[in-house]
Scaffold this active site. Sequence first.
Site, PDB file in Angstrom:
ATOM      1  NE  ARG A  54      -2.882  73.494  29.995  1.00  0.00           N
ATOM      2  CZ  ARG A  54      -2.993  74.685  30.550  1.00  0.00           C
ATOM      3  NH1 ARG A  54      -4.157  75.277  30.632  1.00  0.00           N
ATOM      4  NH2 ARG A  54      -1.923  75.273  31.028  1.00  0.00           N
ATOM      5  NE  ARG A 109       3.648  82.264  35.850  1.00  0.00           N
ATOM      6  CZ  ARG A 109       2.817  81.680  34.983  1.00  0.00           C
ATOM      7  NH1 ARG A 109       2.163  82.413  34.096  1.00  0.00           N
ATOM      8  NH2 ARG A 109       2.664  80.381  34.987  1.00  0.00           N
ATOM      9  NE  ARG A 147       1.381  78.270  38.327  1.00  0.00           N
ATOM     10  CZ  ARG A 147       0.758  78.442  37.160  1.00  0.00           C
ATOM     11  NH1 ARG A 147       0.129  79.581  36.908  1.00  0.00           N
ATOM     12  NH2 ARG A 147       0.750  77.485  36.262  1.00  0.00           N
ATOM     13  NE  ARG A 158       3.481  75.062  33.402  1.00  0.00           N
ATOM     14  CZ  ARG A 158       3.710  76.304  33.810  1.00  0.00           C
ATOM     15  NH1 ARG A 158       4.812  76.593  34.454  1.00  0.00           N
ATOM     16  NH2 ARG A 158       2.822  77.241  33.578  1.00  0.00           N
TER      17      ARG A 158
HETATM   18  P1  ADP Z   1      -0.185  78.060  32.409  1.00  0.00           P
HETATM   19  O1  ADP Z   1       0.619  79.080  33.104  1.00  0.00           O
HETATM   20  O2  ADP Z   1       0.604  76.849  31.996  1.00  0.00           O
HETATM   21  O3  ADP Z   1      -1.054  78.578  31.321  1.00  0.00           O
HETATM   22  P2  ADP Z   1      -2.548  77.291  34.003  1.00  0.00           P
HETATM   23  O4  ADP Z   1      -2.674  78.081  35.216  1.00  0.00           O
HETATM   24  O5  ADP Z   1      -3.472  77.547  32.866  1.00  0.00           O
HETATM   25  O6  ADP Z   1      -1.029  77.406  33.552  1.00  0.00           O
HETATM   26  O7  ADP Z   1      -2.650  75.722  34.347  1.00  0.00           O
HETATM   27  C1  ADP Z   1      -1.871  75.153  35.361  1.00  0.00           C
HETATM   28  C2  ADP Z   1      -2.087  73.653  35.396  1.00  0.00           C
HETATM   29  O8  ADP Z   1      -3.479  73.359  35.642  1.00  0.00           O
HETATM   30  C3  ADP Z   1      -1.767  72.892  34.114  1.00  0.00           C
HETATM   31  O9  ADP Z   1      -0.381  72.601  33.975  1.00  0.00           O
HETATM   32  C4  ADP Z   1      -2.616  71.629  34.301  1.00  0.00           C
HETATM   33  O10 ADP Z   1      -2.027  70.730  35.220  1.00  0.00           O
HETATM   34  C5  ADP Z   1      -3.876  72.188  34.947  1.00  0.00           C
HETATM   35  N1  ADP Z   1      -4.862  72.555  33.904  1.00  0.00           N
HETATM   36  C6  ADP Z   1      -5.316  73.808  33.621  1.00  0.00           C
HETATM   37  N2  ADP Z   1      -6.196  73.775  32.597  1.00  0.00           N
HETATM   38  C7  ADP Z   1      -6.299  72.480  32.211  1.00  0.00           C
HETATM   39  C8  ADP Z   1      -7.014  71.789  31.196  1.00  0.00           C
HETATM   40  N3  ADP Z   1      -7.820  72.443  30.336  1.00  0.00           N
HETATM   41  N4  ADP Z   1      -6.874  70.443  31.103  1.00  0.00           N
HETATM   42  C9  ADP Z   1      -6.071  69.775  31.940  1.00  0.00           C
HETATM   43  N5  ADP Z   1      -5.347  70.359  32.904  1.00  0.00           N
HETATM   44  C10 ADP Z   1      -5.446  71.690  33.050  1.00  0.00           C
END
Ligand code: ADP
Length: 210
Positions: free
Chosen positions: A88, A127, A153, A164
């Site tokens: 990310r 969602r 969420r 985000r």
């Molecule tokens: P999205 O719907 O934004 O794709 P995710 O379910 O992938 O959401 O991630 C939700 C949260 O989990 C992120 O906003 C972050 O706080 C944390 N997170 C997930 N993956 C990572 C990562 N690779 N590095 C840092 N934080 C992460």
Amino acid sequence: MRLVLVGPPGAGKGTQAQFLAAHYSIPHISTGDIFRANLKAGTPLGIEAQSFMDRGELVADSVTNEMVKDRLTHDDIANGFLLDGFPRNVAQAEVLRAVLAEKQTPLHAVLELSLANEEIVARLTARRTCKDCFQPSVGVDKCPQCGGDVYQREDDKAEVITRRLEVYQEQTAPIISFYRNEGLLITVSALGEVEDITANAISALNRVSE
Ligand code: ADP
Ligand code: ZN
């Protein structure tokens, strides 16, 4: 097939990941789902991640990188894997490249699901997520996958969505050029029917893995 899926929140990464993982018979590794499972189980990792997740910020690289490195030692990735939500930022992408180089198993491709900002906000506010299996859904009370209760969420609430999107633009979008420079990037539009997007992704991936 060793694959990374990238795209803004709400692009449908999780949904596409499930179909692609089934198609290629590879595990779907979602860092967001791993964090949420840890949170639900009340582990130290989950407790540490929660405040970052609820605010739409990234969890510290040190924590996330260790978690992914550990996951990539499991036997089930012999056939490859689909990483969803990792890397990310560029620092994570560099760690991933180094870990895979050491195992002599570099990525085959990075699939970008692209989506305009207005559409992202509309999707995320609508969602809901399953409390038990984290499957996303819209307009239903029970999870279509397992029948569990659904909830909104914390980070799908309007105030956090804005943050985000900023985090995505500032920290995650740079990995798109990183992977383009590596010659790995494939971009597919995230607009349209789920099945059509999956089909477009698979045909684009088949072209590169030939
Ligand atoms: P999205 O719907 O934004 O794709 P995710 O379910 O992938 O959401 O991630 C939700 C949260 O989990 C992120 O906003 C972050 O706080 C944390 N997170 C997930 N993956 C990572 C990562 N690779 N590095 C840092 N934080 C992460
Ligand atoms: Zn469920």
